[in-house]
Write a protein that holds these residues in place. Sequence first.
Motif, PDB file in Angstrom:
ATOM      1  N   PRO A 116      24.953   9.647  54.179  1.00 14.77           N
ATOM      2  CA  PRO A 116      24.780  10.406  52.938  1.00 14.77           C
ATOM      3  C   PRO A 116      24.586   9.534  51.698  1.00 14.77           C
ATOM      4  CG  PRO A 116      27.077  10.424  53.618  1.00 14.77           C
ATOM      5  CD  PRO A 116      26.302   9.801  54.742  1.00 14.77           C
ATOM      6  N   GLY A 117      25.177   8.343  51.677  1.00 13.60           N
ATOM      7  CA  GLY A 117      25.062   7.473  50.509  1.00 13.60           C
ATOM      8  C   GLY A 117      26.172   7.699  49.504  1.00 13.60           C
ATOM      9  N   PRO A 118      26.257   6.863  48.463  1.00 20.34           N
ATOM     10  CA  PRO A 118      27.340   6.938  47.482  1.00 20.34           C
ATOM     11  C   PRO A 118      27.205   8.139  46.545  1.00 20.34           C
ATOM     12  CG  PRO A 118      25.771   5.266  46.840  1.00 20.34           C
ATOM     13  CD  PRO A 118      25.332   5.744  48.187  1.00 20.34           C
ATOM     14  N   VAL A 119      28.309   8.531  45.951  1.00 18.54           N
ATOM     15  CA  VAL A 119      28.334   9.603  44.950  1.00 18.54           C
ATOM     16  C   VAL A 119      28.081   8.980  43.578  1.00 18.54           C
ATOM     17  CG1 VAL A 119      29.767  11.345  43.827  1.00 18.54           C
ATOM     18  CG2 VAL A 119      29.881  11.029  46.315  1.00 18.54           C
ATOM     19  N   ILE A 120      27.185   9.594  42.821  1.00 18.50           N
ATOM     20  CA  ILE A 120      26.786   9.057  41.514  1.00 18.50           C
ATOM     21  C   ILE A 120      27.594   9.725  40.402  1.00 18.50           C
ATOM     22  CG2 ILE A 120      24.859   8.701  39.921  1.00 18.50           C
ATOM     23  CD1 ILE A 120      24.653   7.226  42.637  1.00 18.50           C
ATOM     24  N   GLY A 121      28.181   8.900  39.539  1.00 17.38           N
ATOM     25  CA  GLY A 121      28.946   9.414  38.407  1.00 17.38           C
ATOM     26  C   GLY A 121      28.050   9.735  37.218  1.00 17.38           C
ATOM     27  N   GLU A 122      28.574  10.466  36.270  1.00 21.39           N
ATOM     28  CA  GLU A 122      27.795  10.898  35.105  1.00 21.39           C
ATOM     29  C   GLU A 122      27.339   9.713  34.267  1.00 21.39           C
ATOM     30  OE1 GLU A 122      25.616  13.361  32.972  1.00 21.39           O
ATOM     31  OE2 GLU A 122      26.795  14.000  34.707  1.00 21.39           O
ATOM     32  N   ASP A 123      28.208   8.705  34.089  1.00 20.61           N
ATOM     33  CA  ASP A 123      27.831   7.535  33.297  1.00 20.61           C
ATOM     34  C   ASP A 123      26.672   6.787  33.951  1.00 20.61           C
ATOM     35  OD1 ASP A 123      29.781   8.138  31.496  1.00 20.61           O
ATOM     36  OD2 ASP A 123      31.208   6.611  32.173  1.00 20.61           O
ATOM     37  N   GLN A 124      26.726   6.661  35.283  1.00 18.61           N
ATOM     38  CA  GLN A 124      25.661   5.969  36.006  1.00 18.61           C
ATOM     39  C   GLN A 124      24.339   6.737  35.900  1.00 18.61           C
ATOM     40  OE1 GLN A 124      27.685   6.109  39.697  1.00 18.61           O
ATOM     41  NE2 GLN A 124      29.318   4.770  38.958  1.00 18.61           N
ATOM     42  N   LEU A 125      24.438   8.059  35.947  1.00 18.55           N
ATOM     43  CA  LEU A 125      23.234   8.881  35.847  1.00 18.55           C
ATOM     44  C   LEU A 125      22.605   8.754  34.461  1.00 18.55           C
ATOM     45  CD1 LEU A 125      21.349  10.869  37.212  1.00 18.55           C
ATOM     46  CD2 LEU A 125      22.887  12.729  36.537  1.00 18.55           C
ATOM     47  N   GLU A 126      23.432   8.711  33.429  1.00 15.57           N
ATOM     48  CA  GLU A 126      22.902   8.573  32.076  1.00 15.57           C
ATOM     49  C   GLU A 126      22.236   7.220  31.893  1.00 15.57           C
ATOM     50  OE1 GLU A 126      22.549  10.858  29.698  1.00 15.57           O
ATOM     51  OE2 GLU A 126      23.258  12.221  31.269  1.00 15.57           O
ATOM     52  N   ARG A 127      22.820   6.162  32.484  1.00 14.32           N
ATOM     53  CA  ARG A 127      22.192   4.839  32.420  1.00 14.32           C
ATOM     54  C   ARG A 127      20.829   4.873  33.089  1.00 14.32           C
ATOM     55  NH1 ARG A 127      24.417   0.304  35.119  1.00 14.32           N
ATOM     56  NH2 ARG A 127      25.930   1.634  36.169  1.00 14.32           N
ATOM     57  N   PHE A 128      20.769   5.557  34.239  1.00 14.79           N
ATOM     58  CA  PHE A 128      19.500   5.649  34.956  1.00 14.79           C
ATOM     59  C   PHE A 128      18.455   6.394  34.121  1.00 14.79           C
ATOM     60  CE2 PHE A 128      16.603   8.214  37.454  1.00 14.79           C
ATOM     61  CZ  PHE A 128      15.875   7.208  38.079  1.00 14.79           C
ATOM     62  N   LYS A 129      18.823   7.468  33.476  1.00 15.74           N
ATOM     63  CA  LYS A 129      17.871   8.236  32.681  1.00 15.74           C
ATOM     64  C   LYS A 129      17.269   7.386  31.567  1.00 15.74           C
ATOM     65  CE  LYS A 129      19.979  12.765  33.509  1.00 15.74           C
ATOM     66  NZ  LYS A 129      20.753  13.873  32.909  1.00 15.74           N
ATOM     67  N   ARG A 130      18.086   6.547  30.952  1.00 22.39           N
ATOM     68  CA  ARG A 130      17.559   5.665  29.915  1.00 22.39           C
ATOM     69  C   ARG A 130      16.574   4.652  30.508  1.00 22.39           C
ATOM     70  NH1 ARG A 130      23.054   5.973  28.215  1.00 22.39           N
ATOM     71  NH2 ARG A 130      23.561   3.968  29.173  1.00 22.39           N
ATOM     72  N   GLU A 131      16.906   4.141  31.685  1.00 23.00           N
ATOM     73  CA  GLU A 131      16.017   3.203  32.363  1.00 23.00           C
ATOM     74  C   GLU A 131      14.700   3.879  32.739  1.00 23.00           C
ATOM     75  OE1 GLU A 131      15.174  -0.621  34.093  1.00 23.00           O
ATOM     76  OE2 GLU A 131      16.566   0.126  32.587  1.00 23.00           O
ATOM     77  N   LEU A 132      14.790   5.106  33.238  1.00 23.82           N
ATOM     78  CA  LEU A 132      13.591   5.841  33.636  1.00 23.82           C
ATOM     79  C   LEU A 132      12.696   6.131  32.439  1.00 23.82           C
ATOM     80  CD1 LEU A 132      11.944   7.357  35.803  1.00 23.82           C
ATOM     81  CD2 LEU A 132      13.327   9.380  35.286  1.00 23.82           C
ATOM     82  N   GLN A 133      13.308   6.480  31.320  1.00 21.71           N
ATOM     83  CA  GLN A 133      12.510   6.749  30.121  1.00 21.71           C
ATOM     84  C   GLN A 133      11.726   5.508  29.706  1.00 21.71           C
ATOM     85  OE1 GLN A 133      14.778   7.964  26.631  1.00 21.71           O
ATOM     86  NE2 GLN A 133      13.125   9.345  26.056  1.00 21.71           N
TER      87      GLN A 133
END
Length: 317
Positions: A116-133
């Motif tokens: 299944p893979g690791p569970v992603i936290g909200e802080d990690q997701l927000e960091r990713f969104k900034r990177e994606l932008q």
Amino acid sequence: MTNANARTTITTVTLNAAIDKTYYMPAFVKGKVSRAAKVVSTAGGKGLNVARVLKQLGHAEVAATGFAGGYNGQFIVNGVKEAGIRSEFVAIPGESRLCMNFIDEGDGSSTEVLEPGPVIGEDQLERFKRELQRLSAESALVVFSGSLPGGTAPALYAELIALSRAAGADVFLDTSGESLVRGVTALPSFIKPNEDEIVSLLPDSHDGDLREGIRKLMAQGIPIVAATLGAEGAVAGAGGRIYRVRIPKIEPVNTVGSGDSFVAGYAYGHVRGWPIEECLRYAAAAGSANALSETTGDVDPREHARLLREIAVEEWL
């Protein structure tokens, strides 16, 4: 902002990246001790397969992003860099997953086991969104592929598609299940559902006609809808037309990653503004070439060139 017309980077997104391990076994018997004759390990996940094949086809500027954790995550990042792909992964706690494929060399069957893979936290997701932008603002195309990691909502792809498009990038989506159902509401430029998934996307459709299902999805605002059919090739809709793609008969070695290779081939032509028929030929040749390799998401350019001459694409009236 960068002029979208001058952009050449293709960014692939693999939110649930993995180490793909393929075990070649003389026989695979349930409940028995089995020994592998050979093991092949690659940095994997659907988006990374797309990225690797794009590089093999000759696309110069390819970036890969997503989440990577632990020792497995470092293996994934190293594999990305070794392939000449720009690694933009967000580091997370925990361990990235393993995806195992057991190939019985006796009968050619394939058995997959996917962690299944690791569970992603909200802080990690927000960091990713900034990177994606940031990446989307410099990319001609962003390709979202694969399953969503634990801790994220089924509607995440729809949100990310809107983010990338707002930054000026075109967007492809290749996923399944509820994340596909939610993702198509953001109207990506390209999707690649299978026949069963077309039914799930059109729950009110009872005719079971693949062409009609593709037409309805295009009518909803999705410009390109492709359904790969294994040895039967593919059916695709674009520009209001339906196309039948026929591929030559081959002796497959490992078909895992062929769908991702199809997406890579289509993306290669798409960003160059090729006609639909040429994009589909390039895509189908890439999918077929991948099936001839022991490694997942791997296309020999010489095999691709050979197969290109044997792919037939025709409008299906």
